[in-house]
Scaffold this active site. Structure first.
Site, PDB file in Angstrom:
ATOM      1  N   ARG A   1       0.804  -1.240   0.000  1.00  0.00           N
ATOM      2  CA  ARG A   1       0.000   0.000   0.000  1.00  0.00           C
ATOM      3  C   ARG A   1       0.833   1.285   0.000  1.00  0.00           C
ATOM      4  NH1 ARG A   1      -3.179  -2.954  -1.438  1.00  0.00           N
ATOM      5  NH2 ARG A   1      -5.009  -3.800  -0.403  1.00  0.00           N
TER       6      ARG A   1
ATOM      7  N   SER B   1     -10.281  -0.786   5.139  1.00  0.00           N
ATOM      8  CA  SER B   1      -9.325  -1.164   6.177  1.00  0.00           C
ATOM      9  C   SER B   1      -8.758   0.101   6.820  1.00  0.00           C
ATOM     10  CB  SER B   1      -8.182  -1.984   5.589  1.00  0.00           C
ATOM     11  OG  SER B   1      -8.714  -3.130   4.984  1.00  0.00           O
TER      12      SER B   1
ATOM     13  N   GLU C   1      -4.046   2.850   7.566  1.00  0.00           N
ATOM     14  CA  GLU C   1      -3.899   2.652   6.120  1.00  0.00           C
ATOM     15  C   GLU C   1      -4.442   3.881   5.382  1.00  0.00           C
ATOM     16  OE1 GLU C   1      -4.604  -1.222   4.259  1.00  0.00           O
ATOM     17  OE2 GLU C   1      -5.942  -0.200   2.854  1.00  0.00           O
TER      18      GLU C   1
HETATM   19  C1  LIG Z   1     -16.137   0.174   2.052  1.00  0.00           C
HETATM   20  C2  LIG Z   1     -14.709   0.388   1.567  1.00  0.00           C
HETATM   21  C3  LIG Z   1     -14.001  -0.657   0.983  1.00  0.00           C
HETATM   22  C4  LIG Z   1     -12.677  -0.476   0.532  1.00  0.00           C
HETATM   23  N1  LIG Z   1     -12.017  -1.522  -0.023  1.00  0.00           N
HETATM   24  C5  LIG Z   1     -10.740  -1.370  -0.453  1.00  0.00           C
HETATM   25  C6  LIG Z   1     -10.021  -2.472  -1.031  1.00  0.00           C
HETATM   26  O1  LIG Z   1     -10.543  -3.574  -1.205  1.00  0.00           O
HETATM   27  N2  LIG Z   1      -8.736  -2.269  -1.405  1.00  0.00           N
HETATM   28  C7  LIG Z   1      -8.121  -1.056  -1.254  1.00  0.00           C
HETATM   29  O2  LIG Z   1      -6.936  -0.945  -1.609  1.00  0.00           O
HETATM   30  N3  LIG Z   1      -8.781   0.004  -0.730  1.00  0.00           N
HETATM   31  C8  LIG Z   1     -10.062  -0.117  -0.327  1.00  0.00           C
HETATM   32  N4  LIG Z   1     -10.736   0.949   0.217  1.00  0.00           N
HETATM   33  C9  LIG Z   1     -10.053   2.246   0.355  1.00  0.00           C
HETATM   34  C10 LIG Z   1     -10.377   3.269  -0.782  1.00  0.00           C
HETATM   35  O3  LIG Z   1     -11.536   2.920  -1.447  1.00  0.00           O
HETATM   36  C11 LIG Z   1      -9.244   3.394  -1.783  1.00  0.00           C
HETATM   37  O4  LIG Z   1      -8.062   3.770  -1.154  1.00  0.00           O
HETATM   38  C12 LIG Z   1      -9.570   4.442  -2.890  1.00  0.00           C
HETATM   39  O5  LIG Z   1      -8.693   4.281  -3.954  1.00  0.00           O
HETATM   40  C13 LIG Z   1      -9.493   5.875  -2.397  1.00  0.00           C
HETATM   41  O6  LIG Z   1      -9.867   6.718  -3.465  1.00  0.00           O
HETATM   42  P1  LIG Z   1     -10.589   8.083  -3.202  1.00  0.00           P
HETATM   43  O7  LIG Z   1     -10.798   8.734  -4.519  1.00  0.00           O
HETATM   44  O8  LIG Z   1     -11.798   7.889  -2.383  1.00  0.00           O
HETATM   45  O9  LIG Z   1      -9.461   8.844  -2.377  1.00  0.00           O
HETATM   46  P2  LIG Z   1      -9.676   9.925  -1.215  1.00  0.00           P
HETATM   47  O10 LIG Z   1     -10.199   9.241  -0.007  1.00  0.00           O
HETATM   48  O11 LIG Z   1     -10.434  11.083  -1.711  1.00  0.00           O
HETATM   49  O12 LIG Z   1      -8.170  10.344  -0.938  1.00  0.00           O
HETATM   50  C14 LIG Z   1      -7.285   9.424  -0.361  1.00  0.00           C
HETATM   51  C15 LIG Z   1      -5.854   9.968  -0.464  1.00  0.00           C
HETATM   52  O13 LIG Z   1      -5.487  10.071  -1.834  1.00  0.00           O
HETATM   53  C16 LIG Z   1      -5.199  11.427  -2.179  1.00  0.00           C
HETATM   54  N5  LIG Z   1      -5.758  11.639  -3.517  1.00  0.00           N
HETATM   55  C17 LIG Z   1      -6.999  11.296  -3.961  1.00  0.00           C
HETATM   56  N6  LIG Z   1      -7.129  11.607  -5.262  1.00  0.00           N
HETATM   57  C18 LIG Z   1      -5.946  12.156  -5.635  1.00  0.00           C
HETATM   58  C19 LIG Z   1      -5.453  12.692  -6.869  1.00  0.00           C
HETATM   59  N7  LIG Z   1      -6.190  12.719  -7.969  1.00  0.00           N
HETATM   60  N8  LIG Z   1      -4.195  13.166  -6.886  1.00  0.00           N
HETATM   61  C20 LIG Z   1      -3.410  13.134  -5.764  1.00  0.00           C
HETATM   62  N9  LIG Z   1      -3.820  12.655  -4.586  1.00  0.00           N
HETATM   63  C21 LIG Z   1      -5.070  12.167  -4.525  1.00  0.00           C
HETATM   64  C22 LIG Z   1      -5.863  12.285  -1.121  1.00  0.00           C
HETATM   65  O14 LIG Z   1      -5.191  13.505  -0.943  1.00  0.00           O
HETATM   66  C23 LIG Z   1      -5.723  11.388   0.093  1.00  0.00           C
HETATM   67  O15 LIG Z   1      -4.426  11.494   0.628  1.00  0.00           O
HETATM   68  C24 LIG Z   1     -12.058   0.798   0.665  1.00  0.00           C
HETATM   69  C25 LIG Z   1     -12.792   1.854   1.246  1.00  0.00           C
HETATM   70  C26 LIG Z   1     -14.093   1.660   1.681  1.00  0.00           C
HETATM   71  C27 LIG Z   1     -14.862   2.809   2.279  1.00  0.00           C
END
Ligand SMILES: Cc1cc2nc3c(=O)[nH]c(=O)nc-3n(C[C@H](O)[C@H](O)[C@H](O)COP(=O)(O)OP(=O)(O)OC[C@H]3O[C@@H](n4cnc5c(N)ncnc54)[C@H](O)[C@@H]3O)c2cc1C
Length: 337
Positions: A157, A234, A329
């Site tokens: 990660r 997570s 995480e």
């Molecule tokens: C129910 C649930 C299940 C999940 N299952 C998984 C799984 O199976 N596997 C897994 O790996 N993760 C999982 N996740 C975590 C999450 O979905 C991932 O990490 C996802 O990729 C986050 O994307 P986001 O756009 O929501 O990021 P955000 O939450 O909006 O941002 C997360 C981080 O990324 C940065 N960021 C976001 N977009 C950008 C961009 N365009 N440029 C630069 N920085 C950026 C933000 O500044 C922040 O630091 C899960 C989450 C939930 C709620």
């Protein structure tokens, strides 16, 4: 009306946003970042808010929410803007006759969020399929196209984007495979669900269906009516250690380039925190998901302070039991435990 992080994140906590910029295109995102930087305004970039927990005081500067929704399928390549909903892209790639992303079905968030923590599930990682990323560098104020070797993937990660606010991910290109059959399924739980042997293959549509069913069962697909999914997935990261303490020797262990990766879920459960733990603890506003010991969930009305207090309680319990200190995480902004 003031927008808060509670409105925009899947954990549904966090205070007010100073200035929210919704970037409908990559150009708008770059312009907003340049403006904020020129004005000396603190900048936070976000996508779907599914891996982000912000303090109750919120963020006084600018928040850029990536909402650029364009994507294109050309041959075996999928090119998607950072704001595209991740699962929409997975579904569209399968419908376009491409294999590769099916095991990553049902993960919330945006395309741009996937390289940040090298999103993975059921034996597939974003980095396995990534061809290039278009990135805006706030230091040099230029847009560049990166190949995966610059992204710092490797250990569980991790990426160069994870603990830095220097870069904005603008667009991601995946190189997939034309075909309707999956790669060999090495993940036993998924193979079992599909009714095949480990290392067997299956139609990608079946893999997507099986993954969605497994995820729903673990409450890992967003459902506004189900508090088990008011989470960041997570919350704690699987620890990677140079040496495993004797007390944790029974914990499932996996290879990592930086040492041995242990199952945080196993450690939490064995330290006395089973799924569902927490409803009788503190004010009951925060608990582990009833289906998943790694997911810290908002039972409704929780504040970020409640989440941090609960996370610290779990971490202390695990440390006392196994001499291992768990870390987050997700990205914690203006809050810590
Ligand atoms: C129910 C649930 C299940 C999940 N299952 C998984 C799984 O199976 N596997 C897994 O790996 N993760 C999982 N996740 C975590 C999450 O979905 C991932 O990490 C996802 O990729 C986050 O994307 P986001 O756009 O929501 O990021 P955000 O939450 O909006 O941002 C997360 C981080 O990324 C940065 N960021 C976001 N977009 C950008 C961009 N365009 N440029 C630069 N920085 C950026 C933000 O500044 C922040 O630091 C899960 C989450 C939930 C709620």
């Amino acid at each position: 009306m003031t927008v808060t992080f509670a409105d925009l994140t899947t954990m549904r906590v966090g205070g007010p946003i100073g200035r929210l910029m919704v970037a409908e295109t990559s150009a708008q995102a770059v312009e907003a970042a340049r403006e904020a930087d020129a004005a000396g305004d603190p900048l936070l970039v976000m996508g779907g808010g599914s891996n982000l927990v912000v303090g109750d005081t919120g963020w006084e500067g600018t928040v850029i929410r990536m909402a650029s929704g364009e994507f294109d399928v050309a041959g075996d390549r999928v090119v998607a803007a950072a704001g595209v909903d991740w699962d929409r892209l997975v579904r569209a790639s399968i419908e376009a006759g491409l294999a590769g992303l099916e095991a990553l079905s049902g993960i919330p968030g945006s395309v741009g969020g996937t390289p940040v923590q090298n999103v993975g599930a059921f034996g597939t990682l974003t980095s396995d399929l990534l061809e290039s990323i278009s990135v805006y560098d706030r230091e040099t104020r230029t847009v560049d196209r990166w190949t995966p070797d610059r992204c710092g993937f490797g250990s569980h990660r991790q990426s160069v984007f994870k603990h830095s606010d220097r870069w904005l991910v603008l667009e991601v290109t995946f190189r997939l495979r034309r075909g309707s059959q999956s790669k060999p399924i090495e993940y036993a739980e998924l193979a079992h669900k599909l009714g095949i042997e480990v290392a067997g293959t299956a139609p990608v549509t079946d893999v997507r269906e099986a993954v969605m069913a497994l995820r729903r069962n673990k409450r890992m697909v967003l459902d506004p009516d189900d508090h088990d999914t008011w989470s960041v997935g997570s919350f704690f990261i699987n620890p990677v250690l140079a040496e495993v303490p004797v007390r944790a020797s029974e914990c499932p262990q996996y290879f990592d380039i930086k040492g041995t990766k242990l199952s945080a879920g196993w450690l939490i459960h064995r330290a006395g925190f089973p799924p569902g733990y927490g409803t009788q603890w503190g004010n009951g506003a925060v608990a582990l998901s009833s289906r998943h010991a790694l997911a810290v969930t908002n039972r409704g009305g929780a504040t970020t302070a409640d989440i941090m207090k609960f996370a610290a309680h779990i971490r202390e319990g695990v440390e006392a039991c196994f001499d291992i200190r768990l870390g987050p995480e997700c990205d914690l902004v203006n809050c810590s435990f």
